[in-house]
Enzyme design. Structure first.
Site, PDB file in Angstrom:
ATOM      1  CE1 TYR A 141      63.833  74.148 -18.097  1.00  0.00           C
ATOM      2  CE2 TYR A 141      64.337  72.811 -18.388  1.00  0.00           C
ATOM      3  CZ  TYR A 141      64.313  73.407 -17.967  1.00  0.00           C
ATOM      4  OH  TYR A 141      63.307  73.140 -16.393  1.00  0.00           O
ATOM      5  CE  LYS A 193      52.890  81.521 -12.441  1.00  0.00           C
ATOM      6  NZ  LYS A 193      51.820  80.548 -10.872  1.00  0.00           N
ATOM      7  CG  ASP A 225      50.760  78.804  -9.178  1.00  0.00           C
ATOM      8  OD1 ASP A 225      49.902  78.350 -10.216  1.00  0.00           O
ATOM      9  OD2 ASP A 225      50.453  79.814  -8.226  1.00  0.00           O
ATOM     10  CG  ASP A 249      62.498  70.021 -16.212  1.00  0.00           C
ATOM     11  OD1 ASP A 249      62.247  68.556 -15.565  1.00  0.00           O
ATOM     12  OD2 ASP A 249      63.294  70.794 -15.999  1.00  0.00           O
ATOM     13  CG  ASP A 253      61.370  65.306 -12.060  1.00  0.00           C
ATOM     14  OD1 ASP A 253      60.922  64.583 -12.957  1.00  0.00           O
ATOM     15  OD2 ASP A 253      62.677  65.362 -11.127  1.00  0.00           O
TER      16      ASP A 253
END
Ligand code: NAD
Length: 363
Positions: A141, A193, A225, A249, A253
Site C-alpha cells: 500500500y 505467500k 489463500d 486487510d 474483513d
C-alpha cells in the site's frame, strides 16, 4: 505518572457510543482510584465545523502526549464534497501517521448466544475468539515505485506497485504478534505467500528468527489463500494471526463478517512504545445517528483493549470483557442484534454493564 487518555468522539454515532464508554471509564476511574487523566477534544467533521480542520495541531500534540486515544468515528454526507484535506476521514489517517501506529489489532469473536446472527453454521462459529494483527504502515500500500504509465513501444498502458518490507518492519510487527499470543492462548499463525513472493519468503525467515525470543508461543505459517479458506471452514483453529498490510486487510474483513454485527467489534492501532489508538471497526453510521439505537459495545470493548495494551490494566480489561459477555448472556440486545422491538437503547447500555460489575463485585 498518571496515565492519560485522549477521547475523540468525532461525528454521528461516534458521539453516542463514546458517551457510553466514557460513562464506564469515569465510573471505573472513581471506583478503583485509577487517577486517569481524561481529555475530550473535537475531531472529524465536528472539528471542521468548529476549527476549520478535521484534525487540529492541538489534537495532534495532545494525542502524542497521551498513552491511549479513544476514537469514536468520523464522517457524514454533509462533508462528502469537501476538498480531500478537509474531509473528516483525514483525521484518522493523520493520527495513524503522526503517531506511527504500525500495528492494527482486530479481534473477531462471536458469543455463542449470537451465533444465529452469523452466516456460518453455529458449531463452526460459536465461541469464536481470534485476533488478527495486521501491519498497517508498510507493504504494497505504501511501497515505491508505484504508478500508472504508458508503454509507448507497445502502445498500451500499464500499472505497478511495490511490495516491500524492511527487516525492522517485520520484526516489530512479529513482536506484537508474539506478545499478543503470550497474553492469549500462545499460538501464532503467520500468513504470507512464501511460495510465490520473495517478500513473503523473507517475511517468513524474519518471523522465524523473532520466534526464538518467544519459546512459549507455538508458531505456524499459512499461505494467504489457504488462511482465507481456513477462516471460513474452521476459524476456531486460530488464536492470533499476524500478517502484512495487504493480507491482513483481507483476512480481517473476512473475520469481521464471521462475527455478526459490526457494532460489536473493537480495534487497536499501536506504535512501538505501546501508545495506541482504540476505535470501533464501524463508521459514523449517519443512517442511525441521534436515534439512540447504535450498539456501543465495540466502543466499550475498545476501551477494554486500551486498558490491556496501553494503560497496564489487564485485569480491568478482563473484568470489563466479562461484564460485556454477561450482558449478552442475560439477553440484552441493542437494535442491530434483534428483530423485535424489545431492544435496549444506546444510553442505557453503560449503566446495565456497571450493574453487572456490581453483581460480580458482590459475588
Ligand atoms: P458504517 O460502519 O458507518 O455503517 C454501515 C452500516 O452498519 C450502517 O447501516 C450502520 O447503521 C450500521 N452500523 C454501524 N455501526 C453500528 C453500530 N455501532 N450499531 C448499529 N449499527 C451500526 O459505514 P458507512 O455507512 O459505509 O460509512 C458512514 C460514514 O462513516 C462515512 O462517512 C464513512 O466515511 C465513515 N467511516 C468512518 C470510519 C471511522 O471513523 N473509522 C470507518 C468507516 C466509515
Amino acid at each position: 505518572m498518571n496515565k492519560s487518555i485522549l477521547v475523540l468522539p468525532g461525528d454521528g454515532i461516534g458521539q453516542e457510543v463514546t458517551e457510553s464508554a466514557l460513562t464506564i471509564l469515569y465510573e471505573l476511574d472513581r471506583r478503583y482510584n485509577l487517577n486517569l487523566d481524561v481529555s475530550i477534544m473535537d475531531v472529524g467533521g465536528t472539528s471542521y465545523e468548529q476549527h476549520g480542520s478535521p484534525l487540529t495541531d492541538e489534537v495532534i500534540n495532545k494525542a502524542k502526549e497521551s498513552d491511549a486515544i479513544l476514537f469514536g468515528a468520523v464522517g457524514g454526507p454533509q462533508w462528502d464534497n469537501l476538498p480531500w484535506n478537509k474531509r473528516p476521514e483525514q483525521a484518522l489517517l493523520g493520527l495513524r501517521k503522526e503517531l506511527e501506529l504500525f500495528a492494527n489489532l482486530r479481534p473477531a469473536f462471536l458469543f455463542k448466544e449470537l451465533a444465529a446472527a452469523s452466516t456460518l453454521k453455529t458449531e463452526v462459529i460459536a465461541d469464536l475468539d481470534l485476533l488478527i494483527v495486521r501491519e498497517l504502515t508498510g507493504g504494497v500500500y505504501f511501497g515505491e515505485p508505484r504508478g500508472i504509465e504508458k508503454d509507448v513501444v507497445n502502445n498500451q498502458g500499464y500499472a505497478y506497485n511495490t511490495m516491500i518490507y524492511y527487516e525492522n518492519e517485520i520484526k516489530r510487527i512479529a513482536k506484537i504478534g508474539f506478545e499478543a499470543a503470550q497474553k492469549r492462548n500462545k499460538k501464532l499463525c503467520s500468513v504470507d505467500k512464501a511460495n510465490v513472493l520473495e517478500v513473503s519468503k523473507f517475511w517468513r525467515e524474519i518471523v522465524e528468527e523473532v520466534s526464538n525470543d518467544y519459546p512459549d508461543v507455538k508458531l505456524t505459517h499459512q499461505l494467504a489463500d489457504n488462511a482465507a479458506m481456513q477462516l471460513v471452514i474452521n476459524p476456531k483453529q486460530f488464536d492470533v494471526i499476524v500478517s502484512s498490510n495487504l493480507f491482513g486487510d483481507i483476512l480481517s474483513d473476512i473475520a469481521a463478517t464471521l462475527s455478526g454485527s459490526i457494532g460489536m467489534l473493537p480495534s487497536a492501532s499501536l506504535n512501538s512504545s505501546s501508545q495506541g489508538m482504540y476505535e470501533p471497526c464501524h463508521g459514523s453510521a449517519p443512517d442511525i445517528a441521534h436515534l439512540n439505537v447504535a450498539n456501543p459495545i465495540a466502543m466499550i470493548l475498545s476501551l477494554s483493549m486500551a486498558f490491556k495494551y496501553s494503560l497496564e490494566l489487564p485485569q480491568l480489561a478482563e473484568q470489563l470483557d466479562n461484564c460485556v459477555r454477561q450482558f449478552i448472556s442475560k439477553g440484552y440486545r441493542t437494535k442491530d442484534l434483534t428483530d423485535d422491538d424489545n431492544f435496549i437503547y444506546t444510553n442505557k447500555v453503560a449503566s446495565k454493564i456497571l450493574d453487572i460489575l456490581d453483581e460480580f463485585e458482590n459475588d
